[in-house]
Write an enzyme that holds these catalytic residues in place. Structure first.
Site, mmCIF file in Angstrom:
data_model
loop_
_atom_site.group_PDB
_atom_site.id
_atom_site.type_symbol
_atom_site.label_atom_id
_atom_site.label_comp_id
_atom_site.label_asym_id
_atom_site.label_seq_id
_atom_site.Cartn_x
_atom_site.Cartn_y
_atom_site.Cartn_z
ATOM 1 N N TRP A 1 0.840 -1.199 0.000
ATOM 2 C CA TRP A 1 0.000 0.000 0.000
ATOM 3 C C TRP A 1 0.880 1.255 0.000
ATOM 4 C CZ3 TRP A 1 -3.988 1.247 4.504
ATOM 5 C CH2 TRP A 1 -4.719 2.398 4.153
ATOM 6 N N ASP B 1 1.459 -8.241 -1.126
ATOM 7 C CA ASP B 1 0.038 -7.900 -1.139
ATOM 8 C C ASP B 1 -0.131 -6.487 -1.677
ATOM 9 O OD1 ASP B 1 -2.855 -8.453 -0.036
ATOM 10 O OD2 ASP B 1 -2.333 -6.408 0.570
ATOM 11 N N TYR C 1 -4.196 1.085 -5.084
ATOM 12 C CA TYR C 1 -3.022 1.667 -4.441
ATOM 13 C C TYR C 1 -2.274 2.506 -5.478
ATOM 14 C CZ TYR C 1 -3.728 -1.704 -0.603
ATOM 15 O OH TYR C 1 -4.241 -2.444 0.442
ATOM 16 N N HIS D 1 -12.126 -6.366 -2.146
ATOM 17 C CA HIS D 1 -11.436 -5.372 -1.325
ATOM 18 C C HIS D 1 -12.407 -4.662 -0.382
ATOM 19 C CE1 HIS D 1 -8.063 -2.070 -1.352
ATOM 20 N NE2 HIS D 1 -8.331 -2.533 -0.153
ATOM 21 N N SER E 1 -10.945 -9.397 1.603
ATOM 22 C CA SER E 1 -10.355 -8.531 2.608
ATOM 23 C C SER E 1 -11.523 -7.912 3.344
ATOM 24 C CB SER E 1 -9.479 -7.453 1.955
ATOM 25 O OG SER E 1 -8.863 -6.636 2.925
#
Length: 328
Positions: A21, A51, A56, A122, A153
């Protein structure tokens, strides 16, 4: 670097992975070269799990990963990405087959691969977990060879418990750290029973558990620790694990007393997460090579003793749980 099984996928991954991220955005400025150097350092140190997500840096993170892996060649690490948050507005109605397919194609292009190792929904709206048709689409993408496996997630423990009712959900990514201990209760019991991989995210509570922050720490305007403290942009729990900043700083001072020798608080916090064998991989972020290398060192620490574990549980129950336990 020690490895763990990644659920029932048949994959083994480093128990500490690279959370990508920060190299994408909303953690302050990270140059392209620093981002690449951080990832190279992580891989050099033995990390085999990365990940990322399509949002991002609007794809920047995925593209940097592709660039680094193409430079390195050889055996590729396991790369997990995510989809869904590109929807605007981010609503359940947007989780259509055509949108999900388009998101997968974009990530395939960004990562420069023919098939994605793992795709995670997500942090979708809660109603998605009660929409079997969405999971049917993910099954179709597996059958088509676009993705090898899929997971979710989640923001809340309850969402994770519902997600693993779907038989082909192979992993759940969830916030788990000293300030967010609830997953270790029923949720971890169920993931063990069903052999579902667990990805522990936000392991350092947005940097709080490094012990390097104080009341005067300033964050740049493009850092979510400045603009999302009350959930203005996305779920509040993603920033400082949802704990009020002053409450967290006070608890950090109590934790500091438990850290012994030349171990850093960040290493200590990561080792606490690894104490639970339900965790498949923990994904701290890194903005530079030094941070990436330091994260790997937690894998080599001795287990924390029972006295320390008990003290951390008591601290959580007394100071932190009232703010977060039933919310997430």
């Amino acid at each position: 670097m020690k490895e763990r099984n990644f659920g029932r996928t048949g994959q083994r991954v480093s128990e500490i992975g690279f959370g990508a991220w920060a190299i994408g955005g909303t953690w302050g400025e990270v140059s392209h070269e620093d981002a690449k150097s951080a990832l190279h350092a992580a891989l050099d140190a033995g990390m085999t799990f990365i990940d990322t997500a399509d949002v991002y840096g609007d794809g920047r993170s995925e593209k940097i990963i592709a660039e680094v892996l193409n430079e390195r060649g050889g055996k590729r690490p396991f790369v997990a990405t995510k989809l869904g948050r590109r929807l605007s507005p981010h609503v359940a109605e947007g989780y259509t087959e055509s949108n999900l397919q388009a998101f997968v194609e974009r990530s395939l292009n960004n990562l420069q691969v023919d098939s994605l190792d793992l795709v995670q929904l997500h942090c979708p709206p809660t109603e998605i977990y009660y929409t079997p048709e969405v999971f049917d689409v993910m099954d179709k993408l597996v059958a088509a060879g676009k993705i090898r496996s899929y997971g979710v997630s989640v923001e809340k423990v309850e969402e994770g418990l519902k997600a693993i009712d779907y038989p082909n959900v192979s992993s759940v990514q969830i916030i788990y750290n000293i300030f967010r201990q609830r997953p270790a209760e029923l949720f971890f019991h169920e993931t063990r029973k069903r052999n579902v991989a667990v990805i522990a995210r936000v392991p350092l509570a947005s940097g709080l558990l490094t012990g390097k922050m104080n009341a005067n720490t300033a964050f740049s305007a493009d850092d979510h620790r400045a603009f999302n403290r009350n959930g203005e942009a996305f779920d509040k729990g993603e920033t400082f694990s949802g704990v009020p900043y002053d409450v967290a700083l006070d608890a950090v001072e109590d934790i500091r007393k438990l850290v012994k020798g030349d171990v850093t608080m960040a290493m200590f916090a990561l080792r606490w997460i690894l104490m639970d064998d339900a965790v498949s991989v923990v994904i701290p972020g890194a903005k530079n090579p030094a941070q990436a290398e330091a994260n790997t060192q937690a894998s080599n620490l001795a287990p924390l003793d029972q006295e320390t574990m008990t003290a951390l549980k008591t601290l959580y129950q007394q100071k932190i749980a009232p703010w977060v336990h039933q919310r997430w």
